[in-house]
Design an enzyme around this catalytic site. Sequence first.
Site, PDB file in Angstrom:
ATOM      1  N   SER A 303       8.099 -34.207 -17.662  1.00 18.24           N
ATOM      2  CA  SER A 303       8.771 -34.879 -17.691  1.00 18.24           C
ATOM      3  C   SER A 303       9.220 -35.696 -16.793  1.00 18.24           C
ATOM      4  O   SER A 303       8.657 -35.360 -16.026  1.00 18.24           O
ATOM      5  CB  SER A 303      10.031 -33.683 -18.406  1.00 18.24           C
ATOM      6  OG  SER A 303       9.970 -32.807 -16.684  1.00 18.24           O
ATOM      7  N   ASP A 304      11.171 -36.087 -16.848  1.00 17.38           N
ATOM      8  CA  ASP A 304      11.486 -37.342 -15.069  1.00 17.38           C
ATOM      9  C   ASP A 304      11.459 -35.947 -14.737  1.00 17.38           C
ATOM     10  O   ASP A 304      11.487 -34.464 -14.951  1.00 17.38           O
ATOM     11  CB  ASP A 304      12.232 -38.079 -15.787  1.00 17.38           C
ATOM     12  CG  ASP A 304      11.961 -38.646 -14.722  1.00 17.38           C
ATOM     13  OD1 ASP A 304      11.664 -37.952 -13.494  1.00 17.38           O
ATOM     14  OD2 ASP A 304      12.322 -40.000 -13.914  1.00 17.38           O
ATOM     15  N   TRP A 305      11.246 -35.930 -13.453  1.00 19.45           N
ATOM     16  CA  TRP A 305      11.786 -34.413 -12.922  1.00 19.45           C
ATOM     17  C   TRP A 305      13.192 -34.185 -13.137  1.00 19.45           C
ATOM     18  O   TRP A 305      14.524 -34.898 -12.324  1.00 19.45           O
ATOM     19  CB  TRP A 305      11.463 -34.852 -11.245  1.00 19.45           C
ATOM     20  CG  TRP A 305       9.983 -35.002  -9.930  1.00 19.45           C
ATOM     21  CD1 TRP A 305       9.902 -34.307  -9.147  1.00 19.45           C
ATOM     22  CD2 TRP A 305       9.208 -35.138 -11.059  1.00 19.45           C
ATOM     23  NE1 TRP A 305       8.479 -33.810  -9.102  1.00 19.45           N
ATOM     24  CE2 TRP A 305       8.298 -34.698 -10.501  1.00 19.45           C
ATOM     25  CE3 TRP A 305       8.370 -36.027 -12.892  1.00 19.45           C
ATOM     26  CZ2 TRP A 305       6.661 -35.016 -10.444  1.00 19.45           C
ATOM     27  CZ3 TRP A 305       7.633 -36.033 -12.588  1.00 19.45           C
ATOM     28  CH2 TRP A 305       6.206 -35.103 -11.511  1.00 19.45           C
ATOM     29  N   GLY A 306      13.116 -32.859 -13.535  1.00 12.41           N
ATOM     30  CA  GLY A 306      14.647 -33.072 -13.379  1.00 12.41           C
ATOM     31  C   GLY A 306      15.286 -32.526 -14.598  1.00 12.41           C
ATOM     32  O   GLY A 306      16.575 -32.833 -15.188  1.00 12.41           O
TER      33      GLY A 306
END
Length: 816
Positions: A303-306
Amino acid sequence: MAAILSSLLAGSVLLSGSVNAQNFGSNGPVEDAFSYVQPLNTTILTEYGSSPPVYPSPNITGVGGWEAALEKARAWVAQLTTEEKADMVTGQAGPCVGNIVAIPRLNFSGLCLQDGPLAIRVADFASVFAAGVSTGASWDKDLMYERGLAMGREFKAKGAHVALGPVAGPLGRSAYAGRNWEGFSSDPYLSGVAMEKTITGHQDAGVQACAKHWVGNEQEIQRNPVYDPNVTTVKTSNAISSNIDDRTMHELYMWPFANAVKAKAASFMCSYQRINGSYGCQNSASQNGLLKTELGFQGYVMSDWGATHTGVAAIEAGLDMNMPGGLGPYGLNFGVPSFFGGNITIAVNNGSLDTSRVDDMVIRIMTPYFWLNQDQNFPSIDPSSADLNTFSPRRTWTRNFTLTGERSRDVRSNHAELIRRHGAAGSVLLKNKNGTLPLKAPRNIAVFGNDAGEPTQSSVLNQNNYEFGTLFAGGGSGTGQFSYFVTPLQALQSRARQDGGLVHYWLNNTLIANSNVSTLLIPRGQPDVCIVMLKTWAEEADDRPHLSSDWDGDAVVESVASYCANTVVVTHSSGVNTLPWSDHPNVTAILAAHFPGEESGNSLVDLLYGDVNPSGHLPYTIAMNGTDYNAPPTTAINTTGFDDWQSWFDEKLEIDYRYFDAKNITVRYEFGFGLSYTTFNMSNLEVSPLANNITSFPENLPIQPGGNPALWESIYNASVSVSNTGSVAGAAVAQLYVGLPSSAPAGTPPRQLRGFEKLHLEPGETQTAAFELMRRDLSYWDIISQQWVIPEGEFTIYVGFSSRDLVVHDTVTVVG
């Protein structure tokens, strides 16, 4: 509704809807919609904005060269406990931007993931390379690989297992998008070649590449949901949804990512925004369907961060690694339980998540680790990274990280020389009236503009108000920390001293724009040349408000050019500037220098003085006006509905030059344009088939990384003679464009880039540029058969020096 009726009349079935899935830590069912069709017993025509779910998440097979590494990974994962498996797929706060904790009993020291696409960002004594946009502007395949290899070596020497790059999303649908500069080009073919060369370079250095952001991540505004400030896990508004039709997805936004899969990228990063209604990191059709099934991706999706908003639902939809691990509006509140982590252990134990899916997640993570021999004498994480990492400082760590080895190790090697060359190669000469450039040892030089001098901070570019100091790169996670840099003013002063000259300068744009420049210059005499330095900032999490130069740059040019008859303008920009003063008679030369990295000043002087002949070409189109572009970011949503942020990609295939050509719109500088200090000619185009009885449909071969290998088979050769007809050595970029037959579906662009070669030629020298056209280069995506199809009829093959300077052409009939 019209499209729905059309699909039914075509004898097709339209599927839409949502899937209810186990969704701990989230509110309500998870919608899962996308224009990917899982083949059924009948033809399916999709409607963008919705689509059927695609399950289950395919298991890795190791096909394409990972078979031996896969066996090692399976044997290794078989030794893990459920808790250890959960650790392997869940990020933790630690010394790197992303961290997977160690398992000492298996001699596994963990994984270090570091930004980014132009430098190892959380590091000292590391290089800052030319940005993606500069690399794309070079149109140089060897340079793309060389840069990727050098970057990979620095990441590895600092102990980073994974480089979070390169970037093909955003592709560049909108000229205003804040992160276009991280990618290579608004053209999927050019971007795809750059992705493949960069990834190969990274991984030849022993570092895992992470292709990002998959997919449709074409703006920054509203890329994340909005949360209730009082209950920080409750959304009040969803992120924007990129609503993309099936054909456009395949022919534009998936295209460069297919190159990334073919290059055997270790990992992909899913994007923040929704895709046709479903968040990118829990979108089963994009991850399970398009990426892991259709393209045959063998690595892991992080995932991208968050960007993770659910647990089991995201896992079943194809997400393999949650970064950075904690929850909160942007996933940054470390110490708060993750959607993954311990929840995976609970889900496995209560039967809501099959352990075989978790095994596949970890095996996908470990297979490229073994394939790249990262289990063998891999450098430790530089301890200084922990001190520089403001993203997860030591106080946020909840797990132990043992940091050993040399601190602040210098990994730059001889890369300054390489960066200097690359910065020059990625600069584009747009105007050169009467041979103004190269400069001929001018003795009196006047420099104007706030882009010329020293930044106010020595290392960090992430500033909201970046008025003073030259731009080497943009902001956000894609930037770098500078150990040193060379400004244009420094380099110009040094060169002037060699020639016995001097440099006067004015670095305050407000002063210049509101002054009579002649009064500024009177005490110093008439300059031989006035050099105006402009800049345009861009950064992650925001889109550009305009396409002009920042800080009244246009007014600065007008002010200087009103007095100085020899005005040379240089732009350091994230991408498109509309340049309304380009036809001013006193503006004698324009150089788009993009974001050239730490050797910026030296790269510029090499070009201005002719030590290097400009060879860059635009990787995008410069329109006459900002309003000429047909796909601005979606903004100004004034309603308050939960799902009101919708971005309809109604322009379909018509972005950048495809749009301007289809509508016959005059542009200021076309895609692929670039001048040189010499002249070139082109002749003798020859196009010949490499196979007999070329069929419309590809042979149905077993999927390999990159998809059906039949699509990557060369079926035509084209060649053209390119000559240097001038008096100095230089590099020409031969560009091949294909016009599909009239039998291709409506909306097909008039011409599309399908080949390029950069040739270095001495005066009077002639070389042959050769192009191999693959099946996919001559195909369109058919939404009914769900296949790449070569249309019947006459193709036109154009070769020239830009998308509108097409020197030679030929026609061929591929399918009878």
